[in-house]
Design a protein around this motif. Structure first.
Motif, PDB file in Angstrom:
ATOM      1  N   TYR A 119      79.161  33.687  61.313  1.00 42.77           N
ATOM      2  CA  TYR A 119      79.348  33.589  59.865  1.00 42.77           C
ATOM      3  C   TYR A 119      80.482  32.661  59.468  1.00 42.77           C
ATOM      4  CZ  TYR A 119      76.498  37.648  60.683  1.00 42.77           C
ATOM      5  OH  TYR A 119      75.507  38.479  61.137  1.00 42.77           O
ATOM      6  N   VAL A 120      81.033  31.939  60.439  1.00 41.98           N
ATOM      7  CA  VAL A 120      82.050  30.939  60.113  1.00 41.98           C
ATOM      8  C   VAL A 120      81.442  29.917  59.157  1.00 41.98           C
ATOM      9  CG1 VAL A 120      83.472  29.074  61.026  1.00 41.98           C
ATOM     10  CG2 VAL A 120      83.335  31.249  62.253  1.00 41.98           C
ATOM     11  N   GLY A 121      82.128  29.674  58.059  1.00 44.45           N
ATOM     12  CA  GLY A 121      81.623  28.759  57.039  1.00 44.45           C
ATOM     13  C   GLY A 121      81.021  29.455  55.838  1.00 44.45           C
ATOM     14  N   CYS A 122      80.748  30.763  55.945  1.00 50.01           N
ATOM     15  CA  CYS A 122      80.215  31.501  54.802  1.00 50.01           C
ATOM     16  C   CYS A 122      81.297  31.651  53.735  1.00 50.01           C
ATOM     17  CB  CYS A 122      79.728  32.889  55.228  1.00 50.01           C
ATOM     18  SG  CYS A 122      78.224  32.869  56.219  1.00 50.01           S
ATOM     19  N   PRO A 123      80.931  31.683  52.464  1.00 50.19           N
ATOM     20  CA  PRO A 123      81.937  31.779  51.399  1.00 50.19           C
ATOM     21  C   PRO A 123      82.550  33.166  51.286  1.00 50.19           C
ATOM     22  CG  PRO A 123      79.727  31.829  50.469  1.00 50.19           C
ATOM     23  CD  PRO A 123      79.563  31.534  51.937  1.00 50.19           C
ATOM     24  N   TYR A 124      83.747  33.208  50.718  1.00 50.74           N
ATOM     25  CA  TYR A 124      84.412  34.474  50.421  1.00 50.74           C
ATOM     26  C   TYR A 124      83.957  34.967  49.060  1.00 50.74           C
ATOM     27  CZ  TYR A 124      88.064  37.877  49.330  1.00 50.74           C
ATOM     28  OH  TYR A 124      88.731  39.034  48.991  1.00 50.74           O
ATOM     29  N   VAL A 125      83.539  36.234  48.997  1.00 54.59           N
ATOM     30  CA  VAL A 125      83.216  36.892  47.734  1.00 54.59           C
ATOM     31  C   VAL A 125      83.796  38.302  47.803  1.00 54.59           C
ATOM     32  CG1 VAL A 125      81.409  37.768  46.214  1.00 54.59           C
ATOM     33  CG2 VAL A 125      81.107  35.560  47.352  1.00 54.59           C
ATOM     34  N   TYR A 126      84.631  38.645  46.852  1.00 61.20           N
ATOM     35  CA  TYR A 126      85.267  39.960  46.861  1.00 61.20           C
ATOM     36  C   TYR A 126      84.210  41.066  46.826  1.00 61.20           C
ATOM     37  CZ  TYR A 126      88.047  43.983  45.498  1.00 61.20           C
ATOM     38  OH  TYR A 126      88.622  45.220  45.450  1.00 61.20           O
ATOM     39  N   GLY A 127      84.338  42.040  47.759  1.00 58.78           N
ATOM     40  CA  GLY A 127      83.408  43.170  47.822  1.00 58.78           C
ATOM     41  C   GLY A 127      82.140  42.896  48.601  1.00 58.78           C
ATOM     42  N   ALA A 128      81.947  41.666  49.078  1.00 59.28           N
ATOM     43  CA  ALA A 128      80.693  41.307  49.756  1.00 59.28           C
ATOM     44  C   ALA A 128      80.719  41.742  51.217  1.00 59.28           C
ATOM     45  CB  ALA A 128      80.447  39.805  49.667  1.00 59.28           C
ATOM     46  N   THR A 129      79.591  42.214  51.707  1.00 58.04           N
ATOM     47  CA  THR A 129      79.465  42.653  53.099  1.00 58.04           C
ATOM     48  C   THR A 129      78.357  41.901  53.821  1.00 58.04           C
ATOM     49  OG1 THR A 129      78.016  44.481  52.417  1.00 58.04           O
ATOM     50  CG2 THR A 129      80.372  44.956  52.629  1.00 58.04           C
ATOM     51  N   GLY A 130      78.091  40.668  53.440  1.00 60.70           N
ATOM     52  CA  GLY A 130      77.125  39.845  54.136  1.00 60.70           C
ATOM     53  C   GLY A 130      75.708  40.031  53.634  1.00 60.70           C
TER      54      GLY A 130
END
Length: 382
Positions: A52-63
């Protein structure tokens, strides 16, 4: 509403389940895991996180397409090892066994205090060579990235290293410093030393999702809801698919133990025998995929046997025994969604409380529900 006793065998069945339910609430010792198997588990966990390297940060997100820092750990552990960890960085810190830096291993969790909002505000996964993977919310590089403990930004913010997986080292092997730059890393963190001392009594539990007395209670609470359609395959007079109604139920469980004890209730419209039932269910969840339950049932209406319209009576205690199977999950926002197949047996008798024949009992009592389960942990709100 009718409340009647049934045969002693059914009573004993529910008593046995109640004893098992009580036992699963006790502190359970972790199974021994060999260093070789522990190392395999650690490598699986790290390999999963690297996807998942490169995936964006989203608060509360679990993929699986975006994460926050603890969401990355939560999702990677679940996908790689089938473990359900606490959902926040602070709860993870309480859940883990804190170890000194010289015992740090690939797959351990690294904790940081990046601001003054809490004692623990960030968590990452150690991958060796002083590097770790984490989901970063801001800075020149955001999202799921690989960072170094030797970077000037991270060194003063490091709090400690936590293990939730068993050690992959042989006990007889000499301890080795895993940092590339020992002299430049701060090894005197008083919080880490204090936490390590407090958690030393829990070392036998490290390496599993078994009982951990330091785990935050609220973060260990998990709630789920199920909506499903019921069906069965036969009646006393014919063999054919029959629609048996609808099921709405909710369950709360404590995810601190290997057998996660829980309690729930449902509303089941049993079209086949023309009643509405409210089962009160004591449950034991083995993992994300299997749950056993049993409990009394409150019945509204006058039940009648399928096809024959013969009058029968419902049982309050014991009422229902069942098992729910779930598929691997996918995430929608903070929730986890699964397809479920439930198989349950509800007790019915003759109006005089005598036992039904085997065929009648099976036709009336065995129902399968197919539907959707949505799961949400309390940690998602904290």
């Amino acid at each position: 509403m009718k409340i009647k006793r049934t045969n002693p065998l059914a009573d004993r069945t529910l008593i046995v389940f109640t004893i098992l339910f009580s036992l699963c609430c006790l502190k359970l010792c972790a199974e021994d895991v060999s260093p070789a198997q522990a190392q395999v588990n650690r490598e699986k966990f790290v390999a999963e996180s690297k996807k998942y390297v490169g995936c964006p940060y989203v608060y509360g997100a679990t993929g699986p397409d975006s994460f926050d820092c603890s969401g990355l750990i939560y999702y990677s552990a679940n996908q790689a090892l089938g473990l359900q960890l606490p959902r926040t960085s602070k709860a993870l810190y309480s859940f883990c066994r804190i170890v000194p830096k010289e015992k740090m291993e690939e797959g351990d969790l690294l904790f940081f205090k990046t601001n003054n909002t809490a004692s623990i505000t960030h968590v990452g996964i150690y991958i060796g060579g002083s590097q770790f993977i984490s989901a970063i919310s801001d800075g020149p590089n955001s999202g799921v990235i690989i960072s170094s403990l030797n970077q000037e930004y991270w060194k003063p913010k490091y709090v400690g290293c936590g293990q939730f997986l068993a050690s992959g080292k042989n006990k007889s092997s000499s301890e080795k410093n895993l940092f590339d730059d020992e002299k430049n890393f701060n090894s005197s963190d008083s919080k880490t030393a204090k936490k390590s001392s407090v958690n030393s009594r829990n070392s036998s539990f490290a390496g599993s999702s078994f009982y951990n007395p330091d785990a935050d209670f609220l973060d260990s609470l998990t709630f789920d809801g199920i909506i499903a359609c019921g069906w069965s395959l036969f009646s006393p007079t014919e063999f054919m698919l029959k629609w048996r109604g609808l099921n709405f139920e909710t369950n709360a469980r404590i995810s601190k133990w290997v057998l996660e004890p829980g309690f729930g209730f449902g509303i089941r419209y049993n079209h086949g025998i023309d009643v509405v039932q409210i089962p009160l269910m004591f449950s034991a969840t083995l993992n994300d995929y299997v749950r056993f339950y049993a409990g009394p049932v409150i019945t509204f209406g006058n039940p009648k046997m399928l096809s024959t319209e013969k009058e029968i009576s419902s049982s309050f205690f014991p009422g229902i025994l069942g098992v729910t199977f779930s598929t691997p999950s996918f995430s929608i926002s903070k929730a986890k969604v699964q397809i479920v197949q439930d198989v349950s047996y509800t007790v019915f008798n003759n109006p005089d409380n005598a036992a039904l024949s085997f065929v009648e009992s099976a036709a009336a009592g065995f129902v399968m529900f197919t539907g959707i389960k949505v799961t949400l942990g309390m940690g998602a709100f904290r």
